[in-house]
Enzyme design. Structure first.
Site, PDB file in Angstrom:
ATOM      1  N   GLU A  43      28.741  14.218  59.393  1.00 42.28           N
ATOM      2  CA  GLU A  43      28.096  14.068  60.707  1.00 42.28           C
ATOM      3  C   GLU A  43      29.218  14.059  61.721  1.00 42.28           C
ATOM      4  OE1 GLU A  43      27.309  12.847  64.081  1.00 42.28           O
ATOM      5  OE2 GLU A  43      26.908  10.861  63.230  1.00 42.28           O
ATOM      6  N   LEU A  44      29.363  15.186  62.434  1.00 39.48           N
ATOM      7  CA  LEU A  44      30.529  15.373  63.297  1.00 39.48           C
ATOM      8  C   LEU A  44      30.129  15.291  64.765  1.00 39.48           C
ATOM      9  CD1 LEU A  44      32.146  18.232  61.166  1.00 39.48           C
ATOM     10  CD2 LEU A  44      32.411  15.756  60.938  1.00 39.48           C
ATOM     11  N   GLY A  52      32.582  11.530  62.057  1.00 39.52           N
ATOM     12  CA  GLY A  52      33.821  11.554  62.832  1.00 39.52           C
ATOM     13  C   GLY A  52      34.047  12.880  63.509  1.00 39.52           C
ATOM     14  N   CYS A  89      27.938  10.361  69.400  1.00 38.76           N
ATOM     15  CA  CYS A  89      27.780  11.787  69.097  1.00 38.76           C
ATOM     16  C   CYS A  89      26.502  12.336  69.707  1.00 38.76           C
ATOM     17  CB  CYS A  89      27.782  12.016  67.591  1.00 38.76           C
ATOM     18  SG  CYS A  89      29.321  11.566  66.776  1.00 38.76           S
ATOM     19  N   GLU A 139      33.886  17.864  72.895  1.00 43.03           N
ATOM     20  CA  GLU A 139      32.999  16.738  73.117  1.00 43.03           C
ATOM     21  C   GLU A 139      33.689  15.738  74.039  1.00 43.03           C
ATOM     22  OE1 GLU A 139      30.334  13.748  70.371  1.00 43.03           O
ATOM     23  OE2 GLU A 139      32.329  14.291  69.641  1.00 43.03           O
TER      24      GLU A 139
END
Length: 457
Positions: free
Chosen positions: A228-229, A206, A262, A359
């Site tokens: 896991e960003l 996230g 991502c 992002e």
């Protein structure tokens, strides 16, 4: 109450009741009970269940894929591919997992022997996003089953239908009750679950904010966490690259999942010698992308996952333009009932722009011109993220430089970044820590126990 809304039409699909405190407690008890059973299951039993799960996903792929498309808007074709990838992950761990868990014999300097043995630890909480609603959760679920652990899924609010289906699939494959449960809860309930003594670890995919909140709570209770960003992956093109292939892949790398991944290519970094020619070809290809009904086989790109997500991207673009960036084309909300927007290209993004540390979770590429490989690497690394990277060159020396010097958990050479059941997946810096998939993902939440064997008589 959770409401599932089709982002292509704006129409409500279904509602899902939020769990009460008593229901959460019941599910935690079920998980703890299931673990005591599953922890002693044989590797053969675990492999058999994983293969049955793969059968379920393959036989039900149309139903599962339709749910994903209706709840978060990805094209039906990509949803089918996602479900099939999940089945492949189940089969991968079913086939190779037992060998990954074989004890390792160790010869000690005193002449005695020891074993390094992998053992399960207990219930693991997964906090997962909506962008790959099946795949993100299966990356956790498949190794969890193989490890002898049990799983609890806190899925994103907009894909509660997917979460419920995933639990149904495990039961349909004759998985024990409580082995995997979907928790229909909101973010505010996560901290207490992490704190609960029955939960041994937590994994999250996230945002940075969510990652920090989960890591802080896990740290307070001394529990293992995998994060896991976000990412702002560079897509670097050098003069020796096959330009047509690179252009095609740069489009796919930016618009896949409507730019909501991502590991999407988000920053196009092109050598000055080919920059203008490349950008012209890339612009033509981006303008040719077909946006529309995600159930239509001829559609390249569906809507964003929600109107809220589209508004976030539009706001980011407005902020960048105010800072001095130029939107060459696209990047606009499209008329109609759905959360559609046009793909676009942003240039002249100044270093001071907020986007250089954010992002963009939408189909807009930032494009940059660089003079040489040193500038390309410097620009690639000049962000707080370090997830993936894609480099395009046929020069071995340049390939080696990129592999060595780009600060990222993954570098793809002459291809776009993609996840695979066999290879470790994850990032560094503010993109997180820990790894999913491959043997590394299996071992993350296991106890590596050292067994000192009795001396030989």
């Amino acid at each position: 109450m959770f409401t599932s809304t089709n982002p292509a039409t704006g129409q409500q699909i279904s509602t899902h009741e939020e769990l009460t405190a008593a229901q959460i407690e019941e599910k935690l008890d079920k998980a703890a009970t299931a673990y005591q059973q599953w922890r002693t299951s044989s590797l053969e039993e675990r492999s058999a269940l994983l293969n049955r799960l793969a059968d379920q996903y393959e036989s039900q792929k149309d139903r599962l894929a339709t749910m994903a498309t209706q709840e978060m808007g990805k094209t039906y074709a990509s949803s089918v591919a996602e479900v099939q990838k999940c089945a492949a992950a189940f089969r991968y761990y079913a086939e190779h997992g037992p060998a990954m868990l074989e004890p390792e014999n160790i010869e000690l300097s005193n002449g005695n022997k020891a074993l390094a043995q992998w053992l399960p630890q207990g219930p693991v909480l997964a906090v997962m996003p909506w962008n790959f609603p099946f795949w993100q959760a299966v990356r956790f679920l498949a190794p969890t089953i193989m490890a002898g652990n049990v799983g609890l899924l806190k899925h994103a609010s907009i894909v509660q239908g997917v979460g419920a289906l995933m639990e149904e699939m495990v039961l349909a494959a004759d998985g024990p009750e409580g082995l995997f449960q979907n928790l229909a809860i909101k973010s505010g309930a996560v901290a207490d679950i992490i704190a609960d003594e029955r939960i041994v670890a937590v994994t999250l995919t996230g945002s940075e904010g969510a990652g920090m909140a989960v890591a802080e709570q896990a740290g307070r209770h001394l529990k293992k966490v995998v994060l896991e960003l976000g990412g702002s992956d560079p897509f670097i093109v050098m003069p020796s690259a096959d330009l047509d292939d690179a252009v095609s892949k740069a489009v796919t790398g930016r618009i896949q999942n409507t730019g909501q991944s991502c590991i999407c290519a988000k920053r196009l970094i092109v050598h000055a010698d080919i920059h203008d020619a490349f950008l012209e070809k890339y612009s033509e290809a981006m303008k040719a992308v077909t946006t529309g009904d995600p159930m239509d086989a001829n559609t390249d790109m569906g809507p964003l996952s929600s109107f809220e997500q589209r508004d976030t991207v539009l706001s980011q673009l407005e902020s960048a333009k105010k800072a001095g960036a130029t939107l060459l084309f696209g990047g606009e909300a499209l008329p109609g009932d759905g959360a559609f927007m046009s793909p676009g290209i942003l240039v002249n993004v100044p270093p001071s722009s907020d986007l250089m540390a954010e992002e963009i979770f939408g189909p807009v590429m930032m494009a940059f011109k660089v003079a040489d490989i040193d500038e390309a690497i410097k620009l690639a690394n000049d962000i707080p993220f370090g997830l993936g990277s894609s480099v395009w060159t046929t020069e071995p020396a340049e390939q080696e430089r990129f592999i060595r010097d780009i600060e990222a958990g993954m570098t793809a050479v002459n291809q776009i970044v993609a996840s695979s059941p066999e290879a470790p997946f994850g990032g560094i810096k503010r993109s997180g820590h820990g790894r999913e998939l491959g043997p590394y993902g299996l071992h993350e939440f296991m106890n590596l126990k050292t067994v000192l064997l009795p001396p030989a008589s």
